[in-house]
Write an enzyme that holds these catalytic residues in place. Structure first.
Site, PDB file in Angstrom:
ATOM      1  N   LYS A   1      59.059  14.686  57.106  1.00  0.00           N
ATOM      2  CA  LYS A   1      59.125  15.795  56.158  1.00  0.00           C
ATOM      3  C   LYS A   1      59.751  17.007  56.841  1.00  0.00           C
ATOM      4  O   LYS A   1      59.315  17.413  57.927  1.00  0.00           O
ATOM      5  CB  LYS A   1      57.731  16.139  55.638  1.00  0.00           C
ATOM      6  CG  LYS A   1      57.161  15.058  54.728  1.00  0.00           C
ATOM      7  CD  LYS A   1      55.706  15.301  54.423  1.00  0.00           C
ATOM      8  CE  LYS A   1      55.511  16.162  53.204  1.00  0.00           C
ATOM      9  NZ  LYS A   1      54.050  16.305  52.885  1.00  0.00           N
TER      10      LYS A   1
HETATM   11  O1  G3P Z   1      51.809  17.686  50.899  1.00  0.00           O
HETATM   12  C1  G3P Z   1      52.186  18.829  50.208  1.00  0.00           C
HETATM   13  C2  G3P Z   1      51.466  19.111  48.951  1.00  0.00           C
HETATM   14  O2  G3P Z   1      50.821  17.982  48.485  1.00  0.00           O
HETATM   15  C3  G3P Z   1      50.597  20.324  48.973  1.00  0.00           C
HETATM   16  O3  G3P Z   1      49.534  20.198  48.122  1.00  0.00           O
HETATM   17  O4  G3P Z   1      47.386  20.864  47.172  1.00  0.00           O
HETATM   18  O5  G3P Z   1      48.227  22.037  49.202  1.00  0.00           O
HETATM   19  O6  G3P Z   1      49.302  22.412  46.997  1.00  0.00           O
HETATM   20  P1  G3P Z   1      48.557  21.445  47.875  1.00  0.00           P
END
Ligand code: G3P
Length: 227
Positions: free
Chosen positions: A86
Site C-alpha cells: 500500500k
Molecule cells: O485500511 C484503510 C481503511 O480501511 C481505514 O478505515 O475505519 O480507519 O476509516 P477506517
C-alpha cells in the site's frame, strides 16, 4: 468481489478466515498500532497463520519516493510474493507506484478520497486503489457515490486497476458496492459478521433443526439417524 479482513487481531483474523470465503488481510500502520505490538512481528504472524497463498496488504511508512520503494522491497521480502504494497496516493506515491510496477511489485494506491486520485494511481500502474468510504462520508460527501464514480472512470478508460473499497461502517455500503460490481472490499470483522447478522436467518435455521428433531427420535443429524 474479493473480500479482505481489515484488521490485525490474529484471533479475529483466524476466526473469520476459518468460516468465511476470505481472500486475505489488509493492514495499515494504525491498524497494526492497535495491537500494541511490534508491527513487523504482527505481520509475520499474520503470514504464518494464513499461509503463503493468502494476500496480505501492508503499507510503506516513508513519504519520499526512495523511502517508499525501500519499504516496499522490505515488505515483499518479509511477507512473500502474495503481498500488495500500500502506497499513499500522493505525488511521491504515484512515482513509487510507477517504479514498483515496472519491477513487477503489486501496489495499492491508498488514502484515496477523490476520483482523480484514483485515476492517477491507476494510471501509475497500481493493481488496486483503496478509497475510504466512511471517512469520505464523515467529510460531508457521499462515499459510496464517490467509489462508483471511480469505478466508472476505471471502466471508461479501461484500466485493469481494481477498487479495494475500504473504511466501511455497515453492510449496506458493502451491498451497494457489491451490486455495482466493485472488485474488492476490505471490512472490519464486525462489518463482515454483519453481512449475515439477521434474526430471520437465525430463526429459520433454528426451526429447521427443531422440525427435524420432531421426527428423528432424538437424533440431531442425518448421519446419526442413518447410524
Ligand atoms: O485500511 C484503510 C481503511 O480501511 C481505514 O478505515 O475505519 O480507519 O476509516 P477506517
Amino acid at each position: 468481489m474479493e473480500l479482505y479482513i481489515d484488521d490485525a487481531d490474529l484471533k479475529e483474523i483466524c476466526r473469520l478466515y476459518e468460516l468465511y470465503p476470505i481472500d486475505g488481510v489488509t493492514t495499515n500502520p494504525s491498524i497494526l498500532a492497535k495491537t500494541g505490538r511490534n508491527p513487523v512481528q504482527v505481520l509475520k504472524e499474520i503470514r504464518s497463520a494464513l499461509g503463503s497463498e493468502a494476500v496480505i496488504f501492508a503499507q510503506v511508512i516513508p513519504t519520499d519516493v526512495s523511502g517508499m520503494v525501500r519499504d516496499a522491497h522490505a515488505l515483499v521480502s518479509l511477507l512473500g510474493d502474495r503481498t500488495v504494497v500500500k502506497i499513499p496516493s500522493i505525488p511521491e506515491g504515484f512515482r513509487a507506484i510507477r517504479d514498483l510496477s515496472a519491477e513487477g511489485i503489486r501496489t495499492c494506491g491508498t488514502v484515496v478520497y477523490t476520483p482523480l486520485q484514483a485515476y492517477l494511481a491507476a494510471k501509475s500502474g497500481a493493481a488496486y486503489v483503496a478509497p475510504y468510504i466512511n471517512r469520505i462520508d464523515n467529510m460531508g460527501f457521499d462515499g459510496v457515490g464517490m467509489v462508483k464514480k471511480m469505478q466508472d472512470i476505471l471502466d471508461l478508460h479501461e484500466y485493469d486497476t481494481k477498487i479495494l473499497a475500504a473504511s466501511f461502517k455497515n453492510s449496506q455500503q458493502a451491498l451497494d458496492l457489491c451490486t455495482y460490481g466493485i472488485k474488492a472490499a476490505t471490512c472490519a470483522p464486525s462489518v463482515i459478521d454483519g453481512f449475515v447478522n439477521n434474526a430471520a436467518i437465525d430463526s429459520a435455521v433454528r426451526n429447521f433443526v427443531a422440525d427435524f428433531l420432531k421426527v428423528s427420535n432424538g437424533k440431531a443429524s442425518v448421519a446419526e439417524l442413518i447410524g
